[in-house]
Write an enzyme that holds these catalytic residues in place. Structure first.
Site, PDB file in Angstrom:
ATOM      1  N   SER A 127      60.338  15.566 -12.216  1.00 21.35           N
ATOM      2  CA  SER A 127      59.151  16.373 -11.951  1.00 21.35           C
ATOM      3  C   SER A 127      58.140  16.196 -13.077  1.00 21.35           C
ATOM      4  CB  SER A 127      59.520  17.865 -11.824  1.00 21.35           C
ATOM      5  OG  SER A 127      60.057  18.338 -13.053  1.00 21.35           O
ATOM      6  N   ASP A 156      67.352  13.087 -14.958  1.00 23.27           N
ATOM      7  CA  ASP A 156      66.915  14.475 -14.849  1.00 23.27           C
ATOM      8  C   ASP A 156      68.138  15.375 -14.779  1.00 23.27           C
ATOM      9  OD1 ASP A 156      64.058  15.842 -14.163  1.00 23.27           O
ATOM     10  OD2 ASP A 156      65.685  17.014 -13.272  1.00 23.27           O
ATOM     11  N   ASP A 164      72.289  16.089 -18.689  1.00 19.42           N
ATOM     12  CA  ASP A 164      71.804  17.119 -19.609  1.00 19.42           C
ATOM     13  C   ASP A 164      71.574  16.417 -20.945  1.00 19.42           C
ATOM     14  OD1 ASP A 164      71.419  19.156 -21.429  1.00 19.42           O
ATOM     15  OD2 ASP A 164      73.207  20.291 -20.883  1.00 19.42           O
ATOM     16  N   VAL A 165      70.311  16.276 -21.352  1.00 22.18           N
ATOM     17  CA  VAL A 165      70.011  15.496 -22.560  1.00 22.18           C
ATOM     18  C   VAL A 165      70.556  16.136 -23.833  1.00 22.18           C
ATOM     19  CG1 VAL A 165      67.970  14.397 -21.560  1.00 22.18           C
ATOM     20  CG2 VAL A 165      67.726  16.563 -22.819  1.00 22.18           C
ATOM     21  N   SER A 221      54.003  18.593 -28.129  1.00 25.03           N
ATOM     22  CA  SER A 221      53.044  19.495 -27.495  1.00 25.03           C
ATOM     23  C   SER A 221      52.019  19.880 -28.543  1.00 25.03           C
ATOM     24  CB  SER A 221      53.743  20.759 -26.977  1.00 25.03           C
ATOM     25  OG  SER A 221      52.805  21.780 -26.702  1.00 25.03           O
ATOM     26  N   TYR A 252      59.416  27.345 -29.179  1.00 27.31           N
ATOM     27  CA  TYR A 252      58.855  26.150 -28.546  1.00 27.31           C
ATOM     28  C   TYR A 252      58.090  25.309 -29.556  1.00 27.31           C
ATOM     29  CZ  TYR A 252      56.327  23.307 -25.119  1.00 27.31           C
ATOM     30  OH  TYR A 252      55.813  22.259 -24.391  1.00 27.31           O
TER      31      TYR A 252
END
Length: 254
Positions: free
Chosen positions: A15, A36, A57-58, A147, A160
């Protein structure tokens, strides 16, 4: 690096930014491994682009090792690895109820930072054994996703922002260490992008967010992120850097 015919591995490819990246690389001729957490999402994208779906699952090192083994066996060793898998959290350090969200902080760093490092490590080991593809001695490239929150973290984004800051800080030392193998390491720090979450925003909330974007005054499209991934892959001098992709936005405290 010529993308056509090259094997690429993209995490979080079921996604959003990861899906757009997988689609663009496939359109450019790459053989894409679509990784994913959701097997269903990975299979959907892989089926549409002619790729290989792998559920993983990374944050689980053993699972990532197994995923790389499967990709190598069925497609070959990837020369391109793009980390887009990650989770977003919004929790204050001191919530009003007094409960300390330490587990949420730990989980966010485990998925976003450790997960990116695990994939980077396996990608680097695999790429280092390949033959160079050009006169520079290039063997591969690893791209991570941070980010703008790593610099502009808002209230409630401590976990985050910290997780993305770790990814950003990893970029240069990883690029320096892997330079002797001809492996480049780059990071993209996206701003506000169209996602499943933003698609559900009321019009007034969306307008308020976009009003804070200098130019263009709109959210980024996932394929614009994927376009930058492609451009980084194709430009051999881009290495060891974090690129903000954000319409010149600087996030307010809240």
């Amino acid at each position: 690096m010529d993308i056509n015919g090259t094997i690429a591995l993209v995490t979080g490819a079921g996604s959003g930014l990861g899906e757009a990246t997988a689609r663009r690389l496939a359109a450019a001729g790459a053989k894409v491994a679509v990784l994913d957490l959701s097997a269903e999402a990975a299979q959907r994208v892989a089926g549409e682009i002619g790729g290989l779906a792998v559920a993983v699952d990374v944050s689980d090192a053993a699972a990532v090792e197994s995923a790389f083994a499967e990709v190598t066996e069925k497609l070959g060793t990837p020369r391109i690895a793009v980390n887009c898998a990650g989770i977003g959290t919004a929790t204050r350090i001191l919530p009003r109820d007094g409960a300390l969200p330490i587990e949420a902080f730990e989980r966010t760093l485990k998925v976003n930072t450790l997960g990116s490092y695990i994939v980077l490590s396996h990608a680097a080991r695999a790429m280092s054994a390949l033959e160079p593809v050009d006169a520079d001695g290039a063997r591969g490239i690893i791209l991570n996703t941070a980010s703008v929150a790593y610099q502009d973290g808002q209230i409630g984004q401590a976990a985050y922002a910290a997780s993305k800051g770790g990814i950003a800080s990893l970029t240069l030392p990883a690029a320096r260490e892997l330079a002797r193998f001809g492996i480049r390491v780059m990071t993209i720090a996206p701003g506000l992008f169209e996602t499943a979450m933003s698609a559900g925003l009321p019009p007034e909330a969306r307008a308020a967010l976009e009003a804070g974007l200098p130019f263009p005054s709109r959210m980024g499209r996932p394929d614009e992120f994927a376009l930058l991934v492609q451009q980084i892959i194709q430009n051999p001098l881009l290495n060891g850097e974090v690129i903000r992709l954000d319409s010149a936005v600087r996030l307010a405290p809240k």
